[in-house]
Every structure is written in structure tokens, then in C-alpha cells.
Design a protein around this motif. Structure first.
Motif, PDB file in Angstrom:
ATOM      1  N   UNK A 147       0.823  -1.211   0.000  1.00 45.79           N
ATOM      2  CA  UNK A 147       0.000   0.000   0.000  1.00 45.79           C
ATOM      3  C   UNK A 147       0.860   1.266   0.000  1.00 45.79           C
ATOM      4  N   UNK A 148       2.044   1.178   0.547  1.00 47.86           N
ATOM      5  CA  UNK A 148       2.953   2.314   0.532  1.00 47.86           C
ATOM      6  C   UNK A 148       3.571   2.527  -0.842  1.00 47.86           C
ATOM      7  N   UNK A 149       3.834   1.432  -1.551  1.00 53.38           N
ATOM      8  CA  UNK A 149       4.607   1.486  -2.790  1.00 53.38           C
ATOM      9  C   UNK A 149       3.746   1.740  -4.030  1.00 53.38           C
ATOM     10  N   UNK A 150       2.499   1.258  -4.050  1.00 58.55           N
ATOM     11  CA  UNK A 150       1.658   1.371  -5.251  1.00 58.55           C
ATOM     12  C   UNK A 150       0.929   2.711  -5.266  1.00 58.55           C
ATOM     13  N   UNK A 151       1.058   3.441  -6.364  1.00 51.96           N
ATOM     14  CA  UNK A 151       0.440   4.759  -6.481  1.00 51.96           C
ATOM     15  C   UNK A 151      -1.065   4.654  -6.760  1.00 51.96           C
ATOM     16  N   UNK A 152      -1.785   5.724  -6.509  1.00 48.32           N
ATOM     17  CA  UNK A 152      -3.194   5.798  -6.877  1.00 48.32           C
ATOM     18  C   UNK A 152      -3.304   5.660  -8.395  1.00 48.32           C
ATOM     19  N   UNK A 153      -4.266   4.859  -8.838  1.00 47.66           N
ATOM     20  CA  UNK A 153      -4.466   4.479 -10.239  1.00 47.66           C
ATOM     21  C   UNK A 153      -3.442   3.449 -10.717  1.00 47.66           C
ATOM     22  N   UNK A 154      -2.610   2.977  -9.803  1.00 47.81           N
ATOM     23  CA  UNK A 154      -1.727   1.866 -10.125  1.00 47.81           C
ATOM     24  C   UNK A 154      -2.438   0.533  -9.958  1.00 47.81           C
ATOM     25  N   UNK A 155      -1.731  -0.534 -10.286  1.00 47.82           N
ATOM     26  CA  UNK A 155      -2.335  -1.866 -10.318  1.00 47.82           C
ATOM     27  C   UNK A 155      -1.560  -2.853  -9.440  1.00 47.82           C
ATOM     28  N   UNK A 156      -2.273  -3.899  -9.056  1.00 48.25           N
ATOM     29  CA  UNK A 156      -1.681  -4.989  -8.271  1.00 48.25           C
ATOM     30  C   UNK A 156      -2.100  -6.308  -8.899  1.00 48.25           C
ATOM     31  N   UNK A 157      -1.114  -7.145  -9.198  1.00 46.74           N
ATOM     32  CA  UNK A 157      -1.379  -8.519  -9.618  1.00 46.74           C
ATOM     33  C   UNK A 157      -0.844  -9.437  -8.527  1.00 46.74           C
ATOM     34  N   UNK A 158      -1.715 -10.267  -7.992  1.00 48.35           N
ATOM     35  CA  UNK A 158      -1.302 -11.284  -7.022  1.00 48.35           C
ATOM     36  C   UNK A 158      -1.792 -12.631  -7.516  1.00 48.35           C
ATOM     37  N   UNK A 159      -0.867 -13.549  -7.712  1.00 48.22           N
ATOM     38  CA  UNK A 159      -1.179 -14.926  -8.107  1.00 48.22           C
ATOM     39  C   UNK A 159      -0.622 -15.837  -7.025  1.00 48.22           C
ATOM     40  N   UNK A 160      -1.491 -16.606  -6.424  1.00 48.95           N
ATOM     41  CA  UNK A 160      -1.096 -17.429  -5.288  1.00 48.95           C
ATOM     42  C   UNK A 160      -1.838 -18.756  -5.338  1.00 48.95           C
ATOM     43  N   UNK A 161      -1.372 -19.742  -4.596  1.00 48.65           N
ATOM     44  CA  UNK A 161      -2.091 -21.015  -4.561  1.00 48.65           C
ATOM     45  C   UNK A 161      -3.498 -20.775  -4.033  1.00 48.65           C
ATOM     46  N   UNK A 162      -4.487 -21.319  -4.731  1.00 50.67           N
ATOM     47  CA  UNK A 162      -5.867 -21.147  -4.286  1.00 50.67           C
ATOM     48  C   UNK A 162      -6.213 -22.181  -3.214  1.00 50.67           C
TER      49      UNK A 162
END
Length: 219
Positions: A147-162
Motif C-alpha cells: 500500500x505504501x509502494x503502489x500509487x493511486x491508479x496503479x495496479x496490483x497482480x497477485x497470483x497465489x495457490x488457491x
């Protein structure tokens, strides 16, 4: 990751884990690692779906020796950041991909001394890192850093074991997720754009059940 030091040892948790991962990347060639993807197609497709410019700052956490960096360079992305706990992995990646389009940063996502000082990024990309964090404080540190590193209007991709995924990887226990669990961790500042399950067949022929998620930071 919750391995504890035994009495009398001077090593910290971070020392133990960096040694663990250095050994993993020393003992096997990249193509024989259990998490090796010849082509990182699901991640590439999500990155392209964001519509980010080719000079966008793309932070790849727990990058290891992934071929994703090769793929992004070949597609013209020129402002990549590769970070990992393992110096050995970063050395291998640096030798293969060079330094022209990539910055290499060794850091611990649960106790950052480097990433928490960098300018904000347009995309945080994590394939198969989050699920290694078992202790609540480590999970909280991971998401606080994101949350500190990603700017507003930026994106997050998280791929993890379901929730149907493996219970261990590289000898370490895992915490599995679904999209709602990740959404809850990110909170109201992030909007879920896309999610899907994906079955990855590893180099040994075993199937690994993942959930892929794409979020946008909206505030």
C-alpha cells in the motif's frame, strides 16, 4: 514464513530464509525448479490488460529467476524492478537479462529496508510469494509495504495457490487464498478488476492450482 531460530543460533529469520532460497537456486537450474514457467502467459495477459505504458514502473516481487522479465523486455517494457530475498536468484537473472531495462533490489517484503524507500510504482506483480507468509505480522507487513509502494491508479497482480492448491512448496508450508481473502487484505482502496483460477503444470508434471487477481488502486 515462521521458521524460528534454535537456541544459541545468531542467525535471524531473514538469514535462514535467504540461505534457504540461495540454496534452492544453486542446487537446480532454473528450468528444473518446481515453480518454473517457460512462458508467464497469465501474468503477461493481465499486465497488458492494464494498458500501462511501456515505460511504466513495474515492480516484480519475489522474482526469482522468472522468464517473465525476459518476456517483458522483449515486449518493450523498459522500467522494470526485480526484487527477491535471494541474492543468488538475482545474480542469475541479472546475468541473463542484463541491466539496461531492469533494476535489481535484494530485500525482504516483510521487513523492508529498500523497497520502502523507492518512488511509487505503477504495478506490483507477485506470482507465488504471498502464500509463503504464515504469521499475521508478516502478512500485515507485506500488505503495508504494497500500500505504501503502489500509487493511486496503479495496479496490483497477485497470483497465489488457491484453496485447492498445494500445502507446501520448496519444503515450506503455505497459506492458500481465494479472491475474497486477498480483497479483504487490500481493503477499500483497491478495486478487483479481474480474477481467475489457473492450473499450472510444473516441470515435474504435477498440477498446481492458482488464483490470479488483478486490482486497481482507486484512492
Amino acid at each position: 514464513m515462521n521458521k524460528k531460530d534454535t537456541p544459541g543460533e545468531c542467525c535471524t529469520k531473514d538469514n535462514h530464509l535467504s540461505t534457504h532460497w540461495d540454496k534452492a537456486y544453486t542446487d537446480k537450474e532454473t528450468e528444473k525448479l518446481g515453480w518454473y514457467e517457460k512462458e508467464a502467459t497469465p501474468t503477461i495477459e493481465l499486465i497488458e490488460e492494464t494498458g500501462l505504458a511501456k515505460d511504466a514502473r513495474i515492480l516484480n516481487v519475489g522474482v526469482g529467476t522468472t522468464t517473465l522479465i525476459d518476456d517483458l523486455i522483449s515486449k518493450g517494457y523498459s522500467n522494470l524492478i526485480a526484487t527477491d530475498l535471494s541474492a543468488k536468484a538475482l545474480d542469475i537473472l541479472k546475468e541473463r537479462c542484463g541491466k539496461e531495462s531492469v533494476s535489481y533490489l535484494q530485500d525482504d517484503l516483510t521487513n523492508s529496508t529498500v523497497l520502502n524507500t523507492i518512488p511509487q510504482v505503477d504495478l506490483w506483480n507477485d506470482r507465488a510469494v504471498l502464500h509463503f507468509f504464515l504469521e499475521e505480522k508478516d502478512k500485515q507487513s507485506y500488505f503495508d509495504l504494497l500500500k505504501k509502494v503502489v500509487k493511486v491508479n496503479g495496479y496490483v497482480i497477485i497470483a497465489t495457490f488457491n484453496l485447492e492448491g498445494a500445502l507446501k512448496c520448496c519444503g515450506l508450508d503455505l497459506c492458500r487464498y481465494d479472491k475474497d481473502m486477498i480483497s479483504e487484505r487490500l481493503g477499500d482502496d483497491f478495486e478487483l478488476i479481474k480474477n481467475f483460477d489457473h492450473t499450472f503444470i510444473n516441470p515435474g508434471g504435477a498440477s498446481r492450482a492458482y488464483v490470479y487477481t488483478l486490482f486497481k488502486r482507486i484512492k
